[in-house]
Design a protein around this motif. Structure first.
Motif, PDB file in Angstrom:
ATOM      1  N   THR A  84       0.834  -1.203   0.000  1.00 31.38           N
ATOM      2  CA  THR A  84       0.000   0.000   0.000  1.00 31.38           C
ATOM      3  C   THR A  84       0.870   1.254   0.000  1.00 31.38           C
ATOM      4  O   THR A  84       1.761   1.381   0.839  1.00 31.38           O
ATOM      5  CB  THR A  84      -0.908   0.023   1.238  1.00 31.38           C
ATOM      6  N   PHE A  89      -2.333   6.108   4.154  1.00 31.13           N
ATOM      7  CA  PHE A  89      -2.315   6.043   5.610  1.00 31.13           C
ATOM      8  C   PHE A  89      -2.662   7.382   6.259  1.00 31.13           C
ATOM      9  O   PHE A  89      -2.591   7.516   7.472  1.00 31.13           O
ATOM     10  CB  PHE A  89      -0.965   5.514   6.094  1.00 31.13           C
ATOM     11  N   THR A  94      -8.055   2.105   5.971  1.00 32.38           N
ATOM     12  CA  THR A  94      -7.398   1.877   4.694  1.00 32.38           C
ATOM     13  C   THR A  94      -8.436   1.348   3.703  1.00 32.38           C
ATOM     14  O   THR A  94      -9.078   0.325   3.969  1.00 32.38           O
ATOM     15  CB  THR A  94      -6.271   0.841   4.850  1.00 32.38           C
ATOM     16  N   PHE A  99      -5.849  -1.794   0.080  1.00 34.55           N
ATOM     17  CA  PHE A  99      -5.321  -2.634   1.160  1.00 34.55           C
ATOM     18  C   PHE A  99      -4.270  -3.590   0.607  1.00 34.55           C
ATOM     19  O   PHE A  99      -4.476  -4.238  -0.432  1.00 34.55           O
ATOM     20  CB  PHE A  99      -6.458  -3.434   1.800  1.00 34.55           C
ATOM     21  N   TYR A 100      -3.162  -3.713   1.297  1.00 33.33           N
ATOM     22  CA  TYR A 100      -2.050  -4.537   0.801  1.00 33.33           C
ATOM     23  C   TYR A 100      -2.464  -6.006   0.654  1.00 33.33           C
ATOM     24  O   TYR A 100      -3.446  -6.450   1.252  1.00 33.33           O
ATOM     25  CB  TYR A 100      -0.838  -4.413   1.732  1.00 33.33           C
ATOM     26  N   GLN A 150      -1.301  -6.407   9.885  1.00 34.67           N
ATOM     27  CA  GLN A 150       0.074  -6.087   9.514  1.00 34.67           C
ATOM     28  C   GLN A 150       0.866  -7.368   9.232  1.00 34.67           C
ATOM     29  O   GLN A 150       0.865  -8.300  10.049  1.00 34.67           O
ATOM     30  CB  GLN A 150       0.782  -5.313  10.633  1.00 34.67           C
ATOM     31  N   GLY A 174      -2.596  -2.330   7.122  1.00 37.22           N
ATOM     32  CA  GLY A 174      -3.808  -1.560   6.859  1.00 37.22           C
ATOM     33  C   GLY A 174      -4.722  -1.654   8.063  1.00 37.22           C
ATOM     34  O   GLY A 174      -4.588  -2.555   8.902  1.00 37.22           O
ATOM     35  N   ASN A 175      -5.637  -0.706   8.147  1.00 35.99           N
ATOM     36  CA  ASN A 175      -6.592  -0.674   9.258  1.00 35.99           C
ATOM     37  C   ASN A 175      -7.995  -0.726   8.687  1.00 35.99           C
ATOM     38  O   ASN A 175      -8.307  -0.027   7.719  1.00 35.99           O
ATOM     39  CB  ASN A 175      -6.417   0.622  10.054  1.00 35.99           C
TER      40      ASN A 175
END
Length: 434
Positions: A84, A89, A94, A99-100, A150, A174-175
């Motif tokens: 990402t 961020f 996210t 998102f990764y 994470q 990401g959150n």
């Protein structure tokens, strides 16, 4: 911020649970072609600078286009590994499209037939059973939690000497707001037997294993007595939308505070085990030194000194903080105030303090914490800083969680490149006012 990117967020479709049920239809759950979902060609219309990923924060690789995704930084394409970009961020949540993505095996599903899909509970249960997708939506109470996902190797490129593996910058995280059902509610339906030792999780991604290993499925297990099981979810929604395919549709294990290697995507099998799981991904991979900061010296490693290790799931994620703005690619002006912004989080509990330094960590001042979204969430922070003279500065941030944990000043090292949480720094250049 890129105006086109802001426009994208303003028009990002948020689907309520009711709308979502209506869209997918409990009675007509059928093959869902995820290639047609949000993303694809629409994503390509959103303009990120696809030629110049930030050299100061993320890995140095070209951007890639995948279905349902905005352009993300490509670390690998078989299996798919995407990072990402830093800009995302700035937001507490996210976006799903940004998102990764991290896969270990290259057999990734392109579609899911929800009319046939089931979640199987097997092994050491008194009443082994299975649930349909509609069962999960209708037979269990829906719950939500905001939590950081994470990768264990996030920031691996900071390790020195370098270690093998994906050379992530800081964007393997990401959150999101995760919605689903409680794991324990589902387990209780099948009734675990008293001698159950671990709970094993497996999704339907598969493929060639790492060279020389027999691991053709990605499988992880959590101890039965780990208290995090009480907070663990089986998530079918992410930020109030269906999970993107590359983030685990239709169901993903969400283990708050643990590294993402335990957040099994495309979750399909849950097994109760009466002995410890010894599969490759538990016994050999994702193990960390059992000591403070999970760190050893490179010199001791070279000497082959014995080190006791534990699965990385034995710990919660260490506390971290990041500076998001300003980046290193702009020049500030002397005596002109700037807002320094960042994020912090911890797997051990709420963030209670973040400190900022403009001289590389010699002196610190407390930053202002923004809204608390929960103990497992990103927490944004900011501080107003006015550089008094032209020159080069080293900005730094240091976070504290409610358990008193903070970040080390000395870089950690371990052969897997895991658990990096050393104090993050950011070089910045300040020019003359005239």
């Amino acid at each position: 911020m890129n105006r086109d990117l802001l426009n994208y967020f303003l028009h990002f479709p948020v689907i309520s649970r009711r709308e979502w049920l209506k869209i997918f239809g409990l009675s007509t759950l059928s093959t869902l072609s995820l290639q047609k979902s949000f993303g694809g060609e629409e994503a390509k219309k959103t303009h990120l600078d696809v030629t110049h990923p930030s050299p100061y924060w993320t890995s140095q690789n070209p951007f890639a286009y995948e279905p349902q995704k905005l352009p993300l930084i490509r670390l690998n394409d078989r299996p798919i590994v995407l990072e990402t970009p830093r800009e995302f961020f700035e937001f507490p949540f996210t976006p799903n499209a940004a998102f990764y993505v991290r896969y270990h095996l290259d057999g990734i599903p392109n579609s899911v037939d929800l009319s046939k899909w089931r979640l199987f509970l097997e092994g050491n249960f008194l009443s082994p059973t299975s649930f349909s997708f509609a069962d999960l939506l209708t037979r269990f109470e829906p719950v939500s939690i905001i939590a950081v996902n994470q990768c264990s190797g996030n920031s691996r490129s900071r390790f020195y000497p370098r270690v093998p593996g994906a050379q992530w910058g800081n964007g393997a995280m990401g959150n999101a707001k995760w919605t689903g059902v409680r794991l324990m509610d589902v387990l209780n339906k099948a009734k675990m037997q008293d001698n159950t030792v671990q709970i094993q999780f497996q999704g339907f991604d598969y493929g060639r294993s790492p060279e020389g290993t027999p691991a053709h499925s990605f499988i992880k297990s959590l101890d039965r007595d780990d208290p995090i099981l009480e907070e663990t979810l089986l998530a079918y929604a992410m930020n109030d939308e269906p999970l993107p395919l590359l983030n685990g549709f239709p169901l993903r294990l969400v283990v708050p505070g643990k590294f993402a290697t335990y957040w099994i995507k495309h979750l399909t099998w849950i097994r109760a085990l009466d002995s410890e799981d010894t599969n490759f991904w538990m016994k050999t991979a994702y193990r960390i030194p059992k000591n403070r900061n999970n760190s050893i010296s490179f010199e001791d490693y070279q000497k082959g000194l014995p080190v006791e290790t534990v699965p990385i799931g034995a710990i919660q994620m260490p506390v971290r903080s990041f500076i998001i703005q300003p980046g290193g690619d702009i020049k500030l002006v002397e005596k002109m105030a700037v807002q320094v912004k960042g994020i912090a989080f911890s797997g051990h509990g709420r963030i209670v303090k973040v400190e900022f330094s403009s001289d590389g960590g010699k002196n610190w001042q407390e930053a202002i914490l923004e809204r608390d979204l929960g103990k497992y969430s990103f927490r944004h922070w900011h501080i107003h800083w006015r550089p008094q003279a032209a020159g080069e500065y080293t900005l730094a941030s240091r976070a504290w969680d409610e358990k008193g944990n903070t970040q080390p000043a000395t870089p950690i090292w371990n052969p897997g490149g895991y658990c990096w949480n050393t104090i993050e720094t950011q070089k910045i250049w300040v020019g003359k006012n005239s």
